[in-house]
Scaffold this motif. Structure first.
Motif: not given
Length: 276
Positions: A169-175, A137-158
């Motif tokens: 893995g998808r976040v690491v690949q995108a980074a 999106a922009t050269p100012r972007l430095e990193a992608l940060f994975f947020g496990a708790a909210d993501f699990a809640a979004d999926l209804g997963a543990d």
């Protein structure tokens, strides 16, 4: 400068802001979002801006997690930042799921003369789906940060390693596609050092170069795991020196450009000079 450990500190606890350096954290994250109740947002915001307006003390990085930009609290956070003398090293954007939001924030920061980098905190199914677009999106972007708790809640997963492995893995690949750093979610059991150590090593094997902490005691474990051992550094240097001679096999292992690239990453993580 290493960026192994990222320690969350509530914006309502300004007396703890400088503790990150004392416990060895590479970056302190002043949190205005999840760690602060609605009634404390204004006080936390003022404390954060005051501290971030002071000259940095030492080499510890200073990041600010604002509230989601699509909320009133998030807009107030950004306005306070833009109209203050605060100069964080990075702004962590929660609930990131759109490259347009990142570009908008980039433009606002540029107009205000702010040098802060952006870090996209990916914590929803839509965020993972848009991770590659955000990474570019922009050269100012430095990193992608994975947020496990909210993501699990979004999926209804543990909120455990196996159910979230694909998303990580998808976040690491995108980074990697965007040439960005990848930071993993905190481990949410602060008294479980063996569990933290195991998860941090699993994160490293997956490709993460940093991990967040929710308690100061977690910092040492993360730093140790993410600092290559003397043996690993020596092996990486040996691989690169031999590869310069055109040697195809080192210690019984075939050396090609992929192996050499990994060796360079080990040296970089250890803060060692490259082998030319």
């Amino acid at each position: 400068m290493p960026r192994r450990s990222w320690l969350f500190t509530p914006g309502t606890k300004p007396e703890r802001f400088t503790r990150a350096a004392e416990v060895g954290a590479d970056v302190v994250i002043i949190d205005l979002e999840d760690a602060v109740a609605a009634g404390g947002k204004a006080v936390a915001r003022t404390a954060a801006m005051d501290w971030l307006s002071q000259a940095p003390d030492g080499h510890t990085g200073r990041a600010l997690r604002i509230n989601a930009p699509g909320t009133a609290f998030g807009l107030e956070d950004m306005l306070a930042l833009l109209h203050s003398g605060a100069q964080p090293d990075a702004i962590i954007v929660p609930k990131a799921d759109s490259p347009d939001i990142l570009r908008l924030l980039d433009g606002l920061l540029t107009q205000a003369g702010k040098t802060a980098r952006l870090i996209a905190l990916i914590e929803s199914a839509r965020g993972v789906e848009k991770a590659e677009a955000m990474a570019r999106a922009t050269p100012r972007l430095e990193a992608l940060f994975f947020g496990a708790a909210d993501f699990a809640a979004d999926l209804g997963a543990d909120c455990a390693w196996e159910p979230l492995l694909l998303a990580r893995g998808r976040v690491v690949q995108a980074a990697a596609l965007g040439g960005l750093a990848a930071i993993d979610s905190p481990y949410f059991m602060p008294d479980d050092d063996p569990g933290l150590r195991a998860e941090t090593h699993a994160s490293i094997r997956l490709g993460f170069g940093g991990k967040a902490a929710i308690h100061p005691r977690q910092v040492a474990v993360i730093n140790e795991a993410l600092t290559p051992s003397a043996e690993a550094v020596a092996e990486a240097r040996h691989i690169l020196l031999e590869s310069l001679k055109g040697v195809g096999v080192v210690s019984g292992r075939m050396v090609d450009e992929a192996v050499a690239r990994k060796a360079r990453l080990v040296l970089a993580a250890a803060g060692e000079p490259a082998v030319e």
